[in-house]
Design an enzyme around this catalytic site. Structure first.
Site, PDB file in Angstrom:
ATOM      1  N   GLU A 147       1.105  15.804 -14.004  1.00  0.00           N
ATOM      2  CA  GLU A 147       1.751  14.593 -14.564  1.00  0.00           C
ATOM      3  C   GLU A 147       0.782  13.898 -15.543  1.00  0.00           C
ATOM      4  OE1 GLU A 147       3.287  10.661 -12.712  1.00  0.00           O
ATOM      5  OE2 GLU A 147       4.873  12.098 -12.272  1.00  0.00           O
TER       6      GLU A 147
ATOM      7  N   ARG B  17       1.922  -3.811  -8.629  1.00  0.00           N
ATOM      8  CA  ARG B  17       0.921  -4.884  -8.525  1.00  0.00           C
ATOM      9  C   ARG B  17       1.145  -5.966  -9.577  1.00  0.00           C
ATOM     10  NH1 ARG B  17      -4.225  -4.133  -5.627  1.00  0.00           N
ATOM     11  NH2 ARG B  17      -3.892  -2.345  -4.277  1.00  0.00           N
TER      12      ARG B  17
ATOM     13  N   ASP C  31      -1.535   8.729 -11.253  1.00  0.00           N
ATOM     14  CA  ASP C  31      -2.258   7.575 -11.788  1.00  0.00           C
ATOM     15  C   ASP C  31      -2.711   6.561 -10.745  1.00  0.00           C
ATOM     16  OD1 ASP C  31       0.151   6.504 -11.023  1.00  0.00           O
ATOM     17  OD2 ASP C  31       0.960   6.392 -13.051  1.00  0.00           O
TER      18      ASP C  31
ATOM     19  N   GLU D  38      -2.449   1.462 -13.254  1.00  0.00           N
ATOM     20  CA  GLU D  38      -2.109   2.880 -13.440  1.00  0.00           C
ATOM     21  C   GLU D  38      -2.316   3.382 -14.867  1.00  0.00           C
ATOM     22  OE1 GLU D  38      -0.246   0.685 -11.812  1.00  0.00           O
ATOM     23  OE2 GLU D  38      -0.037   1.471  -9.770  1.00  0.00           O
TER      24      GLU D  38
ATOM     25  N   HIS E  71       7.497  -2.829  -5.984  1.00  0.00           N
ATOM     26  CA  HIS E  71       6.165  -2.867  -5.366  1.00  0.00           C
ATOM     27  C   HIS E  71       5.013  -3.010  -6.357  1.00  0.00           C
ATOM     28  CE1 HIS E  71       6.172   1.263  -6.786  1.00  0.00           C
ATOM     29  NE2 HIS E  71       4.870   1.272  -6.645  1.00  0.00           N
TER      30      HIS E  71
ATOM     31  N   HIS F  92       8.666  -1.918   0.667  1.00  0.00           N
ATOM     32  CA  HIS F  92       7.326  -1.308   0.643  1.00  0.00           C
ATOM     33  C   HIS F  92       6.468  -1.950   1.731  1.00  0.00           C
ATOM     34  CE1 HIS F  92       3.433  -0.015  -1.051  1.00  0.00           C
ATOM     35  NE2 HIS F  92       4.114   0.825  -1.829  1.00  0.00           N
TER      36      HIS F  92
HETATM   37  C1  UD1 Z   1      -0.116   2.378  -4.864  1.00  0.00           C
HETATM   38  C2  UD1 Z   1      -0.444   2.909  -6.270  1.00  0.00           C
HETATM   39  C3  UD1 Z   1       0.798   2.867  -7.134  1.00  0.00           C
HETATM   40  C4  UD1 Z   1       1.959   3.585  -6.486  1.00  0.00           C
HETATM   41  C5  UD1 Z   1       2.188   3.041  -5.079  1.00  0.00           C
HETATM   42  C6  UD1 Z   1       3.222   3.896  -4.423  1.00  0.00           C
HETATM   43  C7  UD1 Z   1      -2.720   2.422  -6.980  1.00  0.00           C
HETATM   44  C8  UD1 Z   1      -3.602   1.538  -7.759  1.00  0.00           C
HETATM   45  N1  UD1 Z   1      -1.433   2.072  -6.904  1.00  0.00           N
HETATM   46  O1  UD1 Z   1       0.305   1.009  -4.980  1.00  0.00           O
HETATM   47  O2  UD1 Z   1       0.524   3.496  -8.381  1.00  0.00           O
HETATM   48  O3  UD1 Z   1       3.115   3.350  -7.254  1.00  0.00           O
HETATM   49  O4  UD1 Z   1       0.961   3.113  -4.328  1.00  0.00           O
HETATM   50  O5  UD1 Z   1       3.808   3.262  -3.332  1.00  0.00           O
HETATM   51  O6  UD1 Z   1      -3.172   3.397  -6.454  1.00  0.00           O
HETATM   52  N2  UD1 Z   1       0.518  -0.112   3.158  1.00  0.00           N
HETATM   53  C9  UD1 Z   1       0.752   0.163   4.483  1.00  0.00           C
HETATM   54  N3  UD1 Z   1       1.108   1.435   4.852  1.00  0.00           N
HETATM   55  C10 UD1 Z   1       1.260   2.442   3.941  1.00  0.00           C
HETATM   56  C11 UD1 Z   1       1.043   2.142   2.573  1.00  0.00           C
HETATM   57  C12 UD1 Z   1       0.675   0.874   2.219  1.00  0.00           C
HETATM   58  O7  UD1 Z   1       0.623  -0.695   5.350  1.00  0.00           O
HETATM   59  O8  UD1 Z   1       1.581   3.573   4.329  1.00  0.00           O
HETATM   60  C13 UD1 Z   1       0.111  -1.473   2.773  1.00  0.00           C
HETATM   61  C14 UD1 Z   1      -1.366  -1.769   3.081  1.00  0.00           C
HETATM   62  O9  UD1 Z   1      -1.498  -3.129   3.462  1.00  0.00           O
HETATM   63  C15 UD1 Z   1      -2.036  -1.526   1.733  1.00  0.00           C
HETATM   64  C16 UD1 Z   1      -0.981  -2.067   0.800  1.00  0.00           C
HETATM   65  O10 UD1 Z   1       0.262  -1.643   1.367  1.00  0.00           O
HETATM   66  O11 UD1 Z   1      -3.275  -2.187   1.616  1.00  0.00           O
HETATM   67  C17 UD1 Z   1      -1.069  -1.627  -0.639  1.00  0.00           C
HETATM   68  O12 UD1 Z   1      -1.279  -0.211  -0.724  1.00  0.00           O
HETATM   69  P1  UD1 Z   1      -1.880   0.397  -2.086  1.00  0.00           P
HETATM   70  O13 UD1 Z   1      -1.966   1.868  -2.014  1.00  0.00           O
HETATM   71  O14 UD1 Z   1      -3.140  -0.332  -2.412  1.00  0.00           O
HETATM   72  O15 UD1 Z   1      -0.667   0.011  -3.018  1.00  0.00           O
HETATM   73  P2  UD1 Z   1      -0.526  -0.257  -4.527  1.00  0.00           P
HETATM   74  O16 UD1 Z   1      -1.830  -0.250  -5.249  1.00  0.00           O
HETATM   75  O17 UD1 Z   1       0.347  -1.421  -4.672  1.00  0.00           O
HETATM   76  N1  UDP Z   2      10.766   6.777  -1.870  1.00  0.00           N
HETATM   77  C1  UDP Z   2      10.921   7.166  -0.537  1.00  0.00           C
HETATM   78  N2  UDP Z   2      11.306   6.225   0.392  1.00  0.00           N
HETATM   79  C2  UDP Z   2      11.535   4.921   0.050  1.00  0.00           C
HETATM   80  C3  UDP Z   2      11.346   4.540  -1.305  1.00  0.00           C
HETATM   81  C4  UDP Z   2      10.953   5.480  -2.243  1.00  0.00           C
HETATM   82  O1  UDP Z   2      10.744   8.334  -0.206  1.00  0.00           O
HETATM   83  O2  UDP Z   2      11.890   4.122   0.938  1.00  0.00           O
HETATM   84  C5  UDP Z   2      10.324   7.781  -2.850  1.00  0.00           C
HETATM   85  C6  UDP Z   2      11.101   7.848  -4.153  1.00  0.00           C
HETATM   86  O3  UDP Z   2      12.186   8.737  -4.072  1.00  0.00           O
HETATM   87  C7  UDP Z   2      10.052   8.330  -5.151  1.00  0.00           C
HETATM   88  C8  UDP Z   2       8.769   7.799  -4.592  1.00  0.00           C
HETATM   89  O4  UDP Z   2       9.013   7.426  -3.239  1.00  0.00           O
HETATM   90  O5  UDP Z   2       9.936   9.746  -5.173  1.00  0.00           O
HETATM   91  C9  UDP Z   2       8.364   6.609  -5.408  1.00  0.00           C
HETATM   92  O6  UDP Z   2       7.402   5.899  -4.764  1.00  0.00           O
HETATM   93  P1  UDP Z   2       6.962   4.486  -5.273  1.00  0.00           P
HETATM   94  O7  UDP Z   2       8.095   3.808  -5.945  1.00  0.00           O
HETATM   95  O8  UDP Z   2       6.325   3.823  -4.100  1.00  0.00           O
HETATM   96  O9  UDP Z   2       5.812   4.855  -6.316  1.00  0.00           O
HETATM   97  P2  UDP Z   2       5.818   5.149  -7.893  1.00  0.00           P
HETATM   98  O10 UDP Z   2       6.727   6.273  -8.171  1.00  0.00           O
HETATM   99  O11 UDP Z   2       6.222   3.871  -8.561  1.00  0.00           O
HETATM  100  O12 UDP Z   2       4.391   5.475  -8.173  1.00  0.00           O
END
Ligand code: UD1
Ligand code: UDP
Length: 386
Positions: free
Chosen positions: A121, A215, A99, A135, A213, A246
């Site tokens: 999923e 939003r 999602d 999501e 984490h 995160h």
């Molecule tokens: C996204 C997903 C959410 C998922 C989450 C998993 C969407 C809309 N949301 O969250 O469903 O649960 O990822 O973690 O797609 N960043 C880094 N390095 C990384 C990853 C992220 O620096 O490897 C930082 C960046 O500043 C980035 C911010 O985190 O812009 C947010 O990342 P983003 O993928 O937009 O996160 P969410 O939308 O919160």
């Molecule tokens: N996870 C990980 N390292 C971490 C935190 C979470 O590998 O430090 C794994 C966790 O076991 C799960 C996945 O990341 O499988 C969940 O990711 P997140 O919570 O970011 O996203 P969501 O599941 O809410 O989309």
């Protein structure tokens, strides 16, 4: 023998990578298919951590992540970048997961090129348009676009049927995250020595693992969550809090402000999956707003206090191992304190439950695809918790 059918999997974030890894490994070994992986790179370091653990290689990486990326910008860049690759590769089917922004944009890009779509999923719903945001709408629209729906549970199938998806297109597979957990968790696993947790005595202390984490929780809700977590640790001397924060700077800033500076609170960088899932296994309980962790912790018998007002995963709440606290500070404190103080309540919660899968979800997905492309007949048997 018929020529192999080209299937492309597209993903971009940590949870999608973890949950697609078991599927990709099987598809890559299957001679009837030629499989390719496209990463949007919506995540960077957090995605690379997963690729390394599962030894996954990508054929393309759009490397789209930007600091504090806005949904609209990322959405636009994903669709444009993916379209070019899909146009040149012309796969017979595209697979997406879950999602995220990557999921929805890959689904739209597939639709624009009139390429059939499989959704892994499928069918998870809260029924609340803004929770989780964005999501809930991402997965609903993806299901509208998909041709094959891989629904983890019977409830997910029911959700899809209610939206008018025909039964023939829905396959109850279990969740692939259970396949991933089973591959990764080891009873005698020792945490890496370089992890800054040498002060934490897992035998004598009640270790609480926190992740947050979402939003819709950024801002006031997250502040409540962190203040509650801090109060719990200050109140209960026998506890330690571990929080792999995160990488979203909006999360990191609030975490630093409200959780730093307490000896029994350990703020860490995101952990690789092997370390994280084994840390869940070693923990007394988990506080989280994550989706995936609600599925993983029950199978390990680790109670979860859910830091969200809604969930698309009610199965583990029904089983008793996940307790919903929402984001209210007092509710988080009272529920968690009860799990710390009340032995009977804790024991009744820490029962292993696996409503989400049996470790064979990826095999079921592969079998559906073999049948779909006429390489095999009657090889699919649905997941059932009975
Ligand atoms: C996204 C997903 C959410 C998922 C989450 C998993 C969407 C809309 N949301 O969250 O469903 O649960 O990822 O973690 O797609 N960043 C880094 N390095 C990384 C990853 C992220 O620096 O490897 C930082 C960046 O500043 C980035 C911010 O985190 O812009 C947010 O990342 P983003 O993928 O937009 O996160 P969410 O939308 O919160
Ligand atoms: N996870 C990980 N390292 C971490 C935190 C979470 O590998 O430090 C794994 C966790 O076991 C799960 C996945 O990341 O499988 C969940 O990711 P997140 O919570 O970011 O996203 P969501 O599941 O809410 O989309």
């Amino acid at each position: 023998m018929a020529a192999p059918v080209k299937i492309i999997s597209i993903f971009g974030t940590r949870p999608e990578a973890i949950k697609m890894a078991p599927v990709i490994k099987l598809l890559e070994r299957e001679k009837s298919f030629s499989h390719k992986t496209i990463l949007t790179g919506q995540h960077e370091e957090m995605l690379t951590q997963v690729l390394d653990i599962f030894s996954l290689k990508a054929d393309y990486n759009l490397k789209l992540m930007e600091p504090e990326q806005r949904l609209a910008d990322l959405t636009a860049r994903c669709i444009t970048g993916l379209t070019e690759i899909i146009q040149s590769e012309k796969p017979a089917l595209i697979l997406v997961h879950g999602d995220t922004t990557t999921t929805l944009t890959a689904s739209l890009a597939a639709f624009y090129q009139q390429i059939p779509l499989g959704h892994v999923e499928a069918g998870l719903r809260t029924g609340d348009k803004y929770s989780p945001f964005p999501e809930e709408i991402n997965r609903s629209l993806t299901d509208r676009l998909a041709d094959l729906h891989f629904a983890p549970t019977g409830l997910n199938q029911d959700n899809l049927r209610e939206e008018g998806i025909v039964a023939e297109k829905i396959f109850i597979t279990g969740n692939t995250v259970i396949d991933a957990v089973q591959e990764i968790v080891g009873e005698d696993y020792a945490l890496p020595e370089e992890l800054p947790l040498s002060a934490v005595d897992f035998q004598r202390k009640k270790v609480i693992l926190l992740t947050a984490h979402r939003r819709e929780n950024l801002g006031a809700n997250m502040k409540n969550i962190f203040l509650a977590a801090r109060e719990i640790i200050e109140k209960h001397q026998e506890t330690e809090l571990i929080f792999p924060v995160h990488l979203n700077p909006k999360v990191r800033r609030i975490a630093e402000e409200f959780l730093a500076g307490e000896e029994r609170i350990h703020l860490l960088k995101p952990l690789d999956y092997l370390t994280f899932i084994n840390l869940v296994h070693k923990s007394y309980l988990v506080l989280t707003d994550s989706g995936g962790i609600q599925e993983e912790a029950p199978g390990l018998g680790v109670p979860v206090v859910l830091l969200r007002e809604t969930t698309e995963r009610p199965e583990a709440i029904k089983a008793g191992v996940v307790k919903k606290a929402g984001t209210d500070r007092d509710r988080i404190i009272s529920l968690t304190s009860r799990l710390i103080n009340d032995k009977d309540f804790y024991q009744s919660t820490a029962e292993k439950a696996n409503p989400y899968g049996d470790g064979r979800a990826a095999r079921r997905i592969k079998n559906v695809l073999l049948e779909h492309f006429n390489f095999a007949q009657d090889v699919f048997t649905p997941f059932s918790i009975e």
